[in-house]
Design an enzyme around this catalytic site. Structure first.
Site, PDB file in Angstrom:
ATOM      1  N   CYS A 119       0.918  -1.355   0.016  1.00  0.00           N
ATOM      2  CA  CYS A 119      -0.158  -0.106   0.015  1.00  0.00           C
ATOM      3  C   CYS A 119       0.958   1.262   0.108  1.00  0.00           C
ATOM      4  CB  CYS A 119      -0.861  -0.037   1.268  1.00  0.00           C
ATOM      5  SG  CYS A 119      -2.227   1.349   1.340  1.00  0.00           S
ATOM      6  N   CYS A 205      -3.598   4.502   9.359  1.00  0.00           N
ATOM      7  CA  CYS A 205      -2.501   3.976   9.858  1.00  0.00           C
ATOM      8  C   CYS A 205      -1.769   4.877  10.833  1.00  0.00           C
ATOM      9  CB  CYS A 205      -1.375   3.513   8.942  1.00  0.00           C
ATOM     10  SG  CYS A 205      -1.902   2.511   7.462  1.00  0.00           S
ATOM     11  N   CYS A 228       7.612   3.960   5.999  1.00  0.00           N
ATOM     12  CA  CYS A 228       6.718   3.933   4.766  1.00  0.00           C
ATOM     13  C   CYS A 228       7.315   3.351   3.688  1.00  0.00           C
ATOM     14  CB  CYS A 228       5.962   5.157   4.375  1.00  0.00           C
ATOM     15  SG  CYS A 228       7.046   6.592   3.774  1.00  0.00           S
TER      16      CYS A 228
HETATM   17  S1  SF4 Z   1       0.502   4.757   5.576  1.00  0.00           S
HETATM   18 FE1  SF4 Z   1      -1.098   3.165   5.493  1.00  0.00          FE
HETATM   19  S2  SF4 Z   1      -2.862   3.957   4.058  1.00  0.00           S
HETATM   20 FE2  SF4 Z   1      -1.047   5.298   3.896  1.00  0.00          FE
HETATM   21  S3  SF4 Z   1       0.138   4.436   2.328  1.00  0.00           S
HETATM   22 FE3  SF4 Z   1       0.940   3.582   4.066  1.00  0.00          FE
HETATM   23  S4  SF4 Z   1      -0.115   1.615   4.465  1.00  0.00           S
HETATM   24 FE4  SF4 Z   1      -1.211   2.811   3.114  1.00  0.00          FE
END
Ligand code: SF4
Length: 235
Positions: A119, A205, A228
């Site tokens: 994601c 998140c 991330c």
């Molecule tokens: S922080 Fe959560 S919703 Fe945002 S891109 Fe990453 S996994 Fe996806």
């Protein structure tokens, strides 16, 4: 991307490595091999206003890249608009995930639950790489006090995967240093800070943290994930 800049990393550190904050930005945005070839990447999150103010002080036309993942708090979007106007930023670029990636990998919008790394990849890493095409360097707001992989962060960092330089002007700053600068400059805080959010990303998140708790513990809580993925191993 050529590795030429990575080859110059030692020189850049020798000339500019003793500086941080506004002084480092003034130097690197105005002279040397990175001038006119550098963007700020900002989440417009809990502490972002400090770096945004510094960049605006040096050059309001510096490109600012904002990754709109499609999962951000409405308050963050409002804050981006407020700061853009307040600081007079003239080149804020709102970058979205590729539609094809969303259709293929996340048609229901719930990938963050089943595969948060993928994601983040399609909503942050891939769009950022596209947005940074043509830039030699980017400015990040990471700080050593945030711990983890950030604990030994240099102010001028090489990214061997892309050949770009990353500038981390606040790397040696403490949380108090950041807050002191914000207050000194009378800069508005992110509206969710008052509600207990200390590190702010996607609403899916991010959670509030208790006073005294590690601010970044509110991100991806319960998972073995602390970043991330937009920051690969640096040198
Ligand atoms: S922080 Fe959560 S919703 Fe945002 S891109 Fe990453 S996994 Fe996806």
């Amino acid at each position: 991307m050529s590795s030429g800049l990575i080859d110059q990393l030692g020189c850049l550190r020798e000339v500019y490595g003793a500086q941080d904050g506004l002084a480092l930005l003034r130097a690197l945005l105005r002279e040397g091999p990175l001038a006119g070839r550098t963007a700020l990447v900002s989440s417009f999150g809990a502490e972002s206003v400090v770096l945004l103010d510094m960049v605006a002080t040096v050059d309001r036309s510096t490109p600012v890249i904002f990754l709109d993942t499609g999962k951000l708090f409405g308050e963050t979007q409002d804050y981006r608009e407020e700061l853009t106007e307040l600081l007079g930023l003239t080149d804020v670029r709102v970058v979205s995930p590729r539609r094809r990636d969303l259709v293929v990998h996340d048609p229901a919008g719930s990938l963050w639950q089943s595969n948060p790394d993928l994601c983040c990849h399609i909503r942050k890493t891939e769009p950022l790489e596209t947005a940074l095409e043509g830039f030699a360097a980017w400015i990040t707001g990471r700080k050593r006090f945030q711990g983890g992989l950030r604990g030994a962060l240099p102010t001028i960092e090489g990214d061997p995967a892309t050949g770009r330089i990353k500038i981390n002007p606040l790397a040696p700053w403490s949380a108090d240093d950041v807050e002191r600068y914000r207050q000194l400059r009378n800069l508005p805080p992110h509206p969710l800070v008052a509600e207990g959010y200390r590190s702010i990303g996607c609403y899916t998140c991010t959670r509030r943290v208790a006073p005294g708790e590690d601010p970044r513990s509110g991100r991806w809580w319960g998972l073995d994930k602390t970043e991330c993925g937009i920051h690969g191993p640096g040198i």
